[in-house]
Design a protein around this motif. Sequence first.
Motif, PDB file in Angstrom:
ATOM      1  N   ARG A 108      28.995  58.707  39.238  1.00 44.71           N
ATOM      2  CA  ARG A 108      28.842  59.553  37.092  1.00 44.71           C
ATOM      3  C   ARG A 108      28.815  61.099  37.089  1.00 44.71           C
ATOM      4  N   ASP A 109      28.310  60.878  35.938  1.00 42.21           N
ATOM      5  CA  ASP A 109      27.913  62.715  35.921  1.00 42.21           C
ATOM      6  C   ASP A 109      29.092  63.073  36.445  1.00 42.21           C
ATOM      7  N   PRO A 110      30.204  63.101  35.959  1.00 45.36           N
ATOM      8  CA  PRO A 110      31.851  63.731  35.704  1.00 45.36           C
ATOM      9  C   PRO A 110      32.120  65.088  35.582  1.00 45.36           C
ATOM     10  N   PHE A 111      32.346  66.324  36.113  1.00 42.99           N
ATOM     11  CA  PHE A 111      32.667  67.657  36.063  1.00 42.99           C
ATOM     12  C   PHE A 111      34.224  68.230  36.226  1.00 42.99           C
ATOM     13  N   LEU A 159      34.119  65.885  39.942  1.00 41.06           N
ATOM     14  CA  LEU A 159      33.654  65.989  40.845  1.00 41.06           C
ATOM     15  C   LEU A 159      32.322  65.012  39.883  1.00 41.06           C
ATOM     16  N   ALA A 160      32.025  64.070  41.322  1.00 39.45           N
ATOM     17  CA  ALA A 160      31.220  63.682  40.439  1.00 39.45           C
ATOM     18  C   ALA A 160      29.920  62.730  41.611  1.00 39.45           C
ATOM     19  N   GLU A 208      31.477  63.086  44.976  1.00 44.35           N
ATOM     20  CA  GLU A 208      33.331  62.100  45.175  1.00 44.35           C
ATOM     21  C   GLU A 208      33.956  63.449  44.482  1.00 44.35           C
ATOM     22  N   VAL A 209      34.894  63.860  44.918  1.00 46.01           N
ATOM     23  CA  VAL A 209      35.716  65.099  44.094  1.00 46.01           C
ATOM     24  C   VAL A 209      37.609  64.372  44.177  1.00 46.01           C
ATOM     25  N   GLU A 225      27.952  69.541  40.137  1.00 44.81           N
ATOM     26  CA  GLU A 225      28.913  70.773  39.232  1.00 44.81           C
ATOM     27  C   GLU A 225      28.793  71.846  40.206  1.00 44.81           C
ATOM     28  N   ALA A 226      30.135  73.103  39.642  1.00 39.93           N
ATOM     29  CA  ALA A 226      30.993  73.666  39.867  1.00 39.93           C
ATOM     30  C   ALA A 226      31.184  74.937  39.308  1.00 39.93           C
TER      31      ALA A 226
END
Length: 348
Positions: A70-73, A86-87, A110-111, A140-141
């Motif tokens: 979830r929440d991919p960045f 990233l998630a 997860e990357v 997030e990054a």
Amino acid sequence: MMGPAGTPAPTSAGADAFEGYLFAYFTGEDKPRGEQIYFAASRGNDPRFWDELNEGQPVLTSTHGEKGVRDPFLVRSPAGDRFFLLATDLRIYGSGDWHAAKRVGSLYIEVWESADLVHWSPQRHIRVSPGTAGCAWAPEAHYDPESGAYVVYWASRLYAVGDTDRSTETHERMLYATTRDFRTFSAPQIWHDPGHPVLDATVFRHGETYYRFTKDARAPGWSDPCGRFITQEKSARLTGAEWELVAKCVGRGDTTRPGVTEGEGPTIFRSTTEQKWYLLIDEFRGRGYVPFETSDPTGGVWRPAEGFVLPQGARHGSVLPVTRAELERLRAHYGAGGAPAPRGAGAG
């Protein structure tokens, strides 16, 4: 050289201008494949209209941890020639157990890594939270030129040492670690803890100032009326302890103005064609993402953006400005066979 919203401008292709956008998102926990990574591509330079890629099916699926993401960045490297996605390692579908997810959830993120946005590395399952944490949510990054490293930040509940039953009263706060390669991370540190739950931070840089948007996760029963809405702050240093309040209740609607009834998962990006910034806020028990805009991102005043038709079901994700070559490559590789957004439709 910095691009939109503090994103490093691409240099590997001769510093080409950004001419479109890539949207990464998930679609919710109400369907078996909703907690995976979906992509949509803008129609050229217009961020109001999108085409779902890969025939509306997930582009990346998790094979590690809880096997839900979830929440991919999406983040671009300083050189502009590498990308990281990233998630959150979380699967709610089939259990609906948010209580357990907060207390004894995954401590991993997860990357994925790519040089071209279409060919992705094997998934990396990386632990970032300490053993006293209950979860690691919405990573997030942001690249920090002061340290020459990426600052990766996420939300975790922290419990007392030895509290294996997770019976201590606690709350989510923002942690961070640094990395240069998204393989090895520094020890986590507390980044933002106002004494009440906060989630879903996102950051952009404008000039020499960093702006942070965070969900105030307090329930309506707390004394502050801005619980479950977005707070905007600013600081001269990304990892500094001192952040100054810019605005609370960002995006909140009422009987006299449109907005969201509650919001989380903010993501912000700058227009590739004009002096305008867009802020998407996830109305998580309502319409999903609702778009806002401003010509001055420093003031904390965001108005509803008209004419947007976002990808169907899009939840907490991120938008990455891309070059024309990158946009064309995405469309050619994945196809644009998902549901298109009809022109002339209304917002949200």
